[in-house]
Enzyme design. Structure first.
Site, PDB file in Angstrom:
ATOM      1  N   HIS A  80      -3.625  12.255  -2.339  1.00  0.00           N
ATOM      2  CA  HIS A  80      -3.498  11.613  -3.663  1.00  0.00           C
ATOM      3  C   HIS A  80      -2.129  10.949  -3.837  1.00  0.00           C
ATOM      4  CE1 HIS A  80      -7.055  14.099  -4.755  1.00  0.00           C
ATOM      5  NE2 HIS A  80      -6.410  15.018  -4.026  1.00  0.00           N
ATOM      6  N   SER A 124      13.492 -13.779  -1.634  1.00  0.00           N
ATOM      7  CA  SER A 124      13.050 -14.428  -2.862  1.00  0.00           C
ATOM      8  C   SER A 124      13.842 -15.708  -3.072  1.00  0.00           C
ATOM      9  CB  SER A 124      13.285 -13.463  -4.027  1.00  0.00           C
ATOM     10  OG  SER A 124      13.361 -14.181  -5.235  1.00  0.00           O
ATOM     11  N   LYS A 184      16.575  -9.755  -2.210  1.00  0.00           N
ATOM     12  CA  LYS A 184      15.256  -9.247  -1.859  1.00  0.00           C
ATOM     13  C   LYS A 184      14.912  -9.319  -0.367  1.00  0.00           C
ATOM     14  CE  LYS A 184      12.051  -8.601  -4.176  1.00  0.00           C
ATOM     15  NZ  LYS A 184      11.178  -7.720  -4.808  1.00  0.00           N
ATOM     16  N   GLU A 205       1.806  -7.621   3.786  1.00  0.00           N
ATOM     17  CA  GLU A 205       0.998  -7.976   2.601  1.00  0.00           C
ATOM     18  C   GLU A 205      -0.096  -8.983   2.961  1.00  0.00           C
ATOM     19  OE1 GLU A 205       3.901  -7.616  -1.214  1.00  0.00           O
ATOM     20  OE2 GLU A 205       4.473  -9.104   0.259  1.00  0.00           O
TER      21      GLU A 205
END
Ligand code: ARG
Length: 497
Positions: free
Chosen positions: A162, A283, A289, A296
């Protein structure tokens, strides 16, 4: 140039009326047929050799057809063939061949066959090659995972259920879980291969042909392992492609899950892993970043591959026997699904191999969240012969109170069962501390497949052996089809020498 060559030879007789560019473009599979163009030349050569062997065509015709086909094999297929005015690559090659070898010989290429058996033979040839590439890439991913596991046998980390700290484990154990998944993906593709590498050739439109074609011969010289025996099934089925796409979709789901872990592990509040800069982006506005974009995109590609699979499924679900033109629309899904998977898996190999795991951070988290509470409960069972549920409740109550000290455990035990005293049974703080140690907990979990270093050592040994056996399987298949191709071409060259 012969005027006939400018036309799609298939249409000449039956149909009249010019078609607009838009219409020919809509009907043509030429764009996707680039994937099967090389296979089509092999299929043509094999078909001519068979017609010659069966004496369906004269040697004189063979000697006119083969040089033209071998020239395309040697020099590449000329762009002319790929013109959109041809319905497909098969019509394109035949038309150009009639232009170069003449109608007398060129017009005999298509004796005893149909584009229906031709196209699906080409698809199967191309697909088996793609399958083997995919299987080879999976071997590499598995190799990287096993190598990383060997380096991280003792790298203690929290295991989760979980997404909550659950029990301590090792990075090796975690990575080997993925290796198992990719190993099953390999098995699925290998299994699909057995149904892909069968020859539909000789089925013609669907009812085979009145010529004395030799199906076994073309199957053998094209490196197939057998026939798709029923000729109606041979042209109509695409289930071999559906199962391949289903297997790729599952493979990409496994990939996506691993990517999700890498994304979570690389966040600044987890920091278990640092991905190589090459696999990350920054970024345009936030200069600090470092984003895990490759992982992804891979996570998203699993959706694209599932899209290819479901597109293919929907194309065939309502089709009556036998060939229907709808099937043409299914084929690009195969190549798209394959391409997306191939690109992802290739990058995954290097992304994993270059990832830097932070052992200290993982160790720091391993004992958090009362992650060794299970082992404490188990120890109470083993040492004092109390039922597991009682021990589970005592430890659970102590966690609720906020700590696992001797005092708290004793208090919890009394609250749940006034007759019980852990202290009287001999429990000490030292024993508790020992049991709560993540390494201790891991070390006890020696059952096959468990995280104990000794179990992991055995697992790594077994997985390496399996990997070696699987790579032999891929090599054997690669060798068989490469040899078949070589023999096919030299047979054709000998005939015209
Ligand atoms: N381009 C077609 C396909 O991809 C080849 C078979 C065409 N057959 C036909 N009867 N129109 O399926």
């Amino acid at each position: 140039m012969d005027e006939r060559m400018r036309k799609d030879v298939v249409r000449l007789g039956r149909l009249s009326g010019e078609r607009t560019g838009e219409m020919t473009h809509f009907l043509s599979s030429m764009h996707a047929d680039r994937h099967i163009a090389d296979a089509d030349i092999l299929v043509d050569i094999a078909h001519v050799l068979m017609l010659d062997k069966q004496k369906i065509i004269d040697r004189k015709v063979t000697k006119q057809l083969l040089p033209a086909l071998l020239a395309m094999y040697d020099n590449g297929i000329c762009e002319e063939v790929f013109d959109d005015r041809f319905e497909d690559i098969h019509a394109g090659i035949e038309s150009v061949l009639i232009g170069s070898a003449g109608a007398e010989a060129g017009g005999r290429l298509h004796i005893g066959r149909s584009r229906n058996d031709e196209v699906v033979t080409c698809i199967r040839i191309k697909l088996r090659e793609e399958l083997l590439k995919q299987m080879s890439a999976l071997l590499k991913v598995r190799g990287v995972l096993i190598a990383l596991a060997a380096q991280h046998k003792d790298s203690v980390m929290p295991g989760f259920t979980h997404l909550q700290h659950a029990q301590p484990t090792t990075l090796a154990h975690h990575l080997l879980a993925y290796e198992q998944a990719f190993s099953r993906d390999f098995d699925r593709l290998r299994d699909a291969y057995t149904r892909v590498n069968l020859s539909p050739l000789g089925a013609a439109a669907f009812a085979s042909t009145g010529y004395s074609v030799n199906r076994d011969y073309t199957a053998a010289i094209l490196g197939f392992d057998g026939l798709v025996i029923n000729t109606m099934d041979a042209v109509a089925t695409r289930d071999f492609a559906l199962e391949t796409l289903a297997d790729l979709a599952i493979l990409m789901v496994n990939t996506s899950r691993l990517c999700e872990e890498l994304i979570i592990w690389s966040t600044s509040f987890v920091r278990f892993v640092s991905l190589d800069d090459a696999f990350c982006s920054t970024s345009s506005i936030m200069p600090q970043k470092k984003n895990p974009d490759t992982a992804e995109i891979m996570r998203a590609k699993s959706g694209s591959v599932f899209g290819s699979f479901s597109g293919a499924m929907m194309t065939v679900k309502g089709l009556p026997m036998s060939y229907n033109r709808d099937l043409q629309e299914l084929t690009p899904n195969i190549w798209r699904g394959m391409q997306d998977t191939k690109e992802s898996i290739r990058l995954l190999i290097d992304m994993l191999a270059s990832a830097k795991f932070d052992k200290e951070r993982m160790r720091e988290e391993a004992g958090k969240g009362f992650s060794t509470a299970t082992e404490l409960a188990d120890s109470l069972v083993r040492a004092y012969n109390i039922p597991f549920r009682t021990a589970h409740n005592i430890v659970g109550r102590a966690v609720q109170k906020g700590d696992l000290s001797l005092g708290t455990l004793e208090e919890a035990a009394r609250e749940l069962d006034s007759g019980i005293s852990l202290v009287k049974k001999g429990l000490t703080q030292e024993k508790i501390n020992n049991v709560l140690d993540p390494e201790y907990s891991i070390g006890l979990r020696k059952a096959p497949g468990g995280p104990a270093p000794v179990a992991i050592k055995g697992a790594i040994h077994d997985r390496r052996k399996q990997l070696d056996a699987d790579s032999v399987i891929v090599d054997q298949k690669l060798t068989k089809i490469a040899k078949a191709r070589e023999e096919l071409i030299s047979k054709a060259r000998r005939l015209i020498a």
